[in-house]
Design a protein around this motif. Structure first.
Motif, PDB file in Angstrom:
ATOM      1  N   MET A 115       5.000 -25.881  46.366  1.00 46.76           N
ATOM      2  CA  MET A 115       5.068 -24.503  46.832  1.00 46.76           C
ATOM      3  C   MET A 115       6.433 -24.279  47.487  1.00 46.76           C
ATOM      4  SD  MET A 115       2.339 -22.589  49.195  1.00 46.76           S
ATOM      5  CE  MET A 115       2.834 -21.266  50.236  1.00 46.76           C
ATOM      6  N   ALA A 116       7.010 -23.126  47.235  1.00 40.50           N
ATOM      7  CA  ALA A 116       8.336 -22.800  47.765  1.00 40.50           C
ATOM      8  C   ALA A 116       8.263 -22.530  49.269  1.00 40.50           C
ATOM      9  CB  ALA A 116       8.899 -21.588  47.048  1.00 40.50           C
ATOM     10  N   LYS A 117       9.337 -22.878  49.946  1.00 40.24           N
ATOM     11  CA  LYS A 117       9.433 -22.637  51.379  1.00 40.24           C
ATOM     12  C   LYS A 117       9.554 -21.128  51.607  1.00 40.24           C
ATOM     13  CE  LYS A 117      12.439 -23.689  55.257  1.00 40.24           C
ATOM     14  NZ  LYS A 117      13.692 -24.323  55.657  1.00 40.24           N
ATOM     15  N   PRO A 118       8.756 -20.547  52.516  1.00 39.33           N
ATOM     16  CA  PRO A 118       8.830 -19.103  52.747  1.00 39.33           C
ATOM     17  C   PRO A 118      10.171 -18.701  53.358  1.00 39.33           C
ATOM     18  CG  PRO A 118       7.401 -20.124  54.377  1.00 39.33           C
ATOM     19  CD  PRO A 118       7.788 -21.202  53.382  1.00 39.33           C
ATOM     20  N   LEU A 119      10.653 -17.511  53.002  1.00 38.05           N
ATOM     21  CA  LEU A 119      11.914 -17.020  53.560  1.00 38.05           C
ATOM     22  C   LEU A 119      11.797 -16.723  55.045  1.00 38.05           C
ATOM     23  CD1 LEU A 119      13.270 -14.586  50.826  1.00 38.05           C
ATOM     24  CD2 LEU A 119      14.230 -16.753  51.546  1.00 38.05           C
ATOM     25  N   VAL A 120      10.621 -16.273  55.477  1.00 37.65           N
ATOM     26  CA  VAL A 120      10.400 -15.940  56.883  1.00 37.65           C
ATOM     27  C   VAL A 120       9.354 -16.903  57.435  1.00 37.65           C
ATOM     28  CG1 VAL A 120       9.741 -14.149  58.519  1.00 37.65           C
ATOM     29  CG2 VAL A 120      10.937 -13.516  56.416  1.00 37.65           C
ATOM     30  N   SER A 121       9.838 -17.972  58.071  1.00 39.08           N
ATOM     31  CA  SER A 121       8.924 -18.955  58.652  1.00 39.08           C
ATOM     32  C   SER A 121       8.261 -18.373  59.897  1.00 39.08           C
ATOM     33  CB  SER A 121       9.694 -20.222  59.020  1.00 39.08           C
ATOM     34  OG  SER A 121      10.603 -19.943  60.075  1.00 39.08           O
ATOM     35  N   ASP A 122       7.233 -19.051  60.369  1.00 35.70           N
ATOM     36  CA  ASP A 122       6.554 -18.611  61.588  1.00 35.70           C
ATOM     37  C   ASP A 122       7.518 -18.600  62.770  1.00 35.70           C
ATOM     38  OD1 ASP A 122       4.182 -18.295  60.196  1.00 35.70           O
ATOM     39  OD2 ASP A 122       3.399 -20.267  60.761  1.00 35.70           O
ATOM     40  N   GLU A 123       8.408 -19.582  62.822  1.00 31.15           N
ATOM     41  CA  GLU A 123       9.379 -19.665  63.916  1.00 31.15           C
ATOM     42  C   GLU A 123      10.333 -18.458  63.895  1.00 31.15           C
ATOM     43  OE1 GLU A 123      12.685 -22.747  65.755  1.00 31.15           O
ATOM     44  OE2 GLU A 123      11.876 -23.118  63.768  1.00 31.15           O
ATOM     45  N   VAL A 124      10.825 -18.112  62.715  1.00 32.02           N
ATOM     46  CA  VAL A 124      11.716 -16.950  62.585  1.00 32.02           C
ATOM     47  C   VAL A 124      10.952 -15.677  62.919  1.00 32.02           C
ATOM     48  CG1 VAL A 124      13.040 -15.566  60.942  1.00 32.02           C
ATOM     49  CG2 VAL A 124      13.248 -18.057  60.930  1.00 32.02           C
ATOM     50  N   TRP A 125       9.738 -15.553  62.412  1.00 29.63           N
ATOM     51  CA  TRP A 125       8.947 -14.350  62.661  1.00 29.63           C
ATOM     52  C   TRP A 125       8.670 -14.173  64.158  1.00 29.63           C
ATOM     53  CZ3 TRP A 125       8.468  -9.900  60.882  1.00 29.63           C
ATOM     54  CH2 TRP A 125       7.422  -9.061  61.255  1.00 29.63           C
ATOM     55  N   ALA A 126       8.461 -15.255  64.874  1.00 34.52           N
ATOM     56  CA  ALA A 126       8.216 -15.178  66.319  1.00 34.52           C
ATOM     57  C   ALA A 126       9.414 -14.599  67.058  1.00 34.52           C
ATOM     58  CB  ALA A 126       7.869 -16.555  66.870  1.00 34.52           C
ATOM     59  N   VAL A 127      10.619 -14.796  66.529  1.00 33.39           N
ATOM     60  CA  VAL A 127      11.828 -14.239  67.138  1.00 33.39           C
ATOM     61  C   VAL A 127      12.005 -12.777  66.746  1.00 33.39           C
ATOM     62  CG1 VAL A 127      14.349 -14.405  67.205  1.00 33.39           C
ATOM     63  CG2 VAL A 127      12.975 -16.479  67.229  1.00 33.39           C
ATOM     64  N   VAL A 128      11.747 -12.456  65.486  1.00 33.04           N
ATOM     65  CA  VAL A 128      12.013 -11.115  64.962  1.00 33.04           C
ATOM     66  C   VAL A 128      10.941 -10.104  65.376  1.00 33.04           C
ATOM     67  CG1 VAL A 128      12.271  -9.750  62.846  1.00 33.04           C
ATOM     68  CG2 VAL A 128      13.295 -12.025  62.999  1.00 33.04           C
ATOM     69  N   ALA A 129       9.687 -10.472  65.334  1.00 35.15           N
ATOM     70  CA  ALA A 129       8.583  -9.524  65.548  1.00 35.15           C
ATOM     71  C   ALA A 129       8.691  -8.706  66.839  1.00 35.15           C
ATOM     72  CB  ALA A 129       7.245 -10.260  65.489  1.00 35.15           C
ATOM     73  N   PRO A 130       9.038  -9.304  67.985  1.00 36.01           N
ATOM     74  CA  PRO A 130       9.121  -8.499  69.212  1.00 36.01           C
ATOM     75  C   PRO A 130      10.249  -7.464  69.191  1.00 36.01           C
ATOM     76  CG  PRO A 130       9.041 -10.838  69.747  1.00 36.01           C
ATOM     77  CD  PRO A 130       9.196 -10.725  68.271  1.00 36.01           C
ATOM     78  N   LEU A 131      11.213  -7.624  68.299  1.00 38.49           N
ATOM     79  CA  LEU A 131      12.353  -6.716  68.242  1.00 38.49           C
ATOM     80  C   LEU A 131      12.085  -5.478  67.392  1.00 38.49           C
ATOM     81  CD1 LEU A 131      15.128  -9.400  67.657  1.00 38.49           C
ATOM     82  CD2 LEU A 131      14.382  -8.423  69.836  1.00 38.49           C
ATOM     83  N   LEU A 132      11.027  -5.522  66.588  1.00 38.42           N
ATOM     84  CA  LEU A 132      10.748  -4.426  65.669  1.00 38.42           C
ATOM     85  C   LEU A 132      10.075  -3.259  66.384  1.00 38.42           C
ATOM     86  CD1 LEU A 132       9.442  -6.467  62.622  1.00 38.42           C
ATOM     87  CD2 LEU A 132      11.749  -5.587  63.024  1.00 38.42           C
ATOM     88  N   PRO A 133      10.426  -2.030  66.002  1.00 37.01           N
ATOM     89  CA  PRO A 133       9.795  -0.861  66.631  1.00 37.01           C
ATOM     90  C   PRO A 133       8.338  -0.760  66.203  1.00 37.01           C
ATOM     91  CG  PRO A 133      11.215  -0.170  64.824  1.00 37.01           C
ATOM     92  CD  PRO A 133      11.411  -1.652  64.992  1.00 37.01           C
ATOM     93  N   SER A 134       7.523  -0.178  67.085  1.00 33.97           N
ATOM     94  CA  SER A 134       6.116   0.009  66.734  1.00 33.97           C
ATOM     95  C   SER A 134       6.016   1.144  65.713  1.00 33.97           C
ATOM     96  CB  SER A 134       5.284   0.336  67.978  1.00 33.97           C
ATOM     97  OG  SER A 134       5.766   1.512  68.574  1.00 33.97           O
ATOM     98  N   ARG A 135       4.993   1.061  64.899  1.00 33.31           N
ATOM     99  CA  ARG A 135       4.804   2.076  63.874  1.00 33.31           C
ATOM    100  C   ARG A 135       3.928   3.197  64.413  1.00 33.31           C
ATOM    101  NH1 ARG A 135       6.591   1.928  59.935  1.00 33.31           N
ATOM    102  NH2 ARG A 135       7.202   0.667  58.255  1.00 33.31           N
ATOM    103  N   PRO A 136       4.340   4.450  64.200  1.00 28.94           N
ATOM    104  CA  PRO A 136       3.524   5.569  64.686  1.00 28.94           C
ATOM    105  C   PRO A 136       2.228   5.666  63.889  1.00 28.94           C
ATOM    106  CG  PRO A 136       5.361   6.377  63.375  1.00 28.94           C
ATOM    107  CD  PRO A 136       5.539   4.899  63.517  1.00 28.94           C
ATOM    108  N   PRO A 137       1.166   6.193  64.520  1.00 28.03           N
ATOM    109  CA  PRO A 137      -0.097   6.341  63.794  1.00 28.03           C
ATOM    110  C   PRO A 137       0.067   7.343  62.647  1.00 28.03           C
ATOM    111  CG  PRO A 137      -0.229   7.386  65.952  1.00 28.03           C
ATOM    112  CD  PRO A 137       1.090   6.674  65.888  1.00 28.03           C
ATOM    113  N   ARG A 138      -0.768   7.173  61.635  1.00 28.98           N
ATOM    114  CA  ARG A 138      -0.725   8.060  60.474  1.00 28.98           C
ATOM    115  C   ARG A 138      -2.009   8.873  60.438  1.00 28.98           C
ATOM    116  NH1 ARG A 138       2.591   5.316  56.006  1.00 28.98           N
ATOM    117  NH2 ARG A 138       1.341   6.693  54.733  1.00 28.98           N
ATOM    118  N   PRO A 139      -2.023  10.037  61.097  1.00 25.44           N
ATOM    119  CA  PRO A 139      -3.263  10.811  61.194  1.00 25.44           C
ATOM    120  C   PRO A 139      -3.766  11.332  59.848  1.00 25.44           C
ATOM    121  CG  PRO A 139      -1.409  12.060  62.058  1.00 25.44           C
ATOM    122  CD  PRO A 139      -0.914  10.678  61.754  1.00 25.44           C
TER     123      PRO A 139
END
Length: 114
Positions: free
Chosen positions: A1-25
């Motif tokens: 299986m191929a190594k994922p481009l976004v590992s859990d370690e990388v995602w843990a750094v990036v995720a808090p920096l992303l803006p929250s998504r507005p609700p879709r009424p």
């Protein structure tokens, strides 16, 4: 299986920096997951393929979806924040070779006078 481009370690750094998504009424199709979008963005940038031609293995999302997410994250400063976080982490471990660094007046004002 191929190594994922976004590992859990990388995602843990990036995720808090992303803006929250507005609700879709009004409902509609759910947006592509941020991690899948980041994987798509990295895949296109890494391979150099056109935005319209992401690999089928990417799963959900089109190239234009990835491009829009890249644009939106750029507008909200995600990439600049990520750059700062990564530089801070490298600096803490003395992993930056400052002998190869260069500054110019486009980023740092030139000192005037003696």
């Amino acid at each position: 299986m191929a190594k994922p481009l976004v590992s859990d370690e990388v995602w843990a750094v990036v995720a808090p920096l992303l803006p929250s998504r507005p609700p879709r009424p009004k409902g509609g199709r759910p947006p592509v997951d941020d991690r899948a979008a980041l994987t798509g963005i990295l895949s296109v940038l890494r391979s150099g393929i056109p935005w319209e031609m992401p690999p089928r293995e990417m799963g959900r999302g089109s190239g234009m979806t990835y491009w829009r997410r890249l644009r939106d994250w750029q507008a909200t400063g995600v990439w600049e924040k990520l750059h700062r976080v990564l530089l801070d982490r490298l600096g803490e471990t003395n992993a930056i070779d400052w002998s190869r660094a260069a500054l110019d007046s486009s980023r740092v004002p030139a000192k005037r006078g003696p």
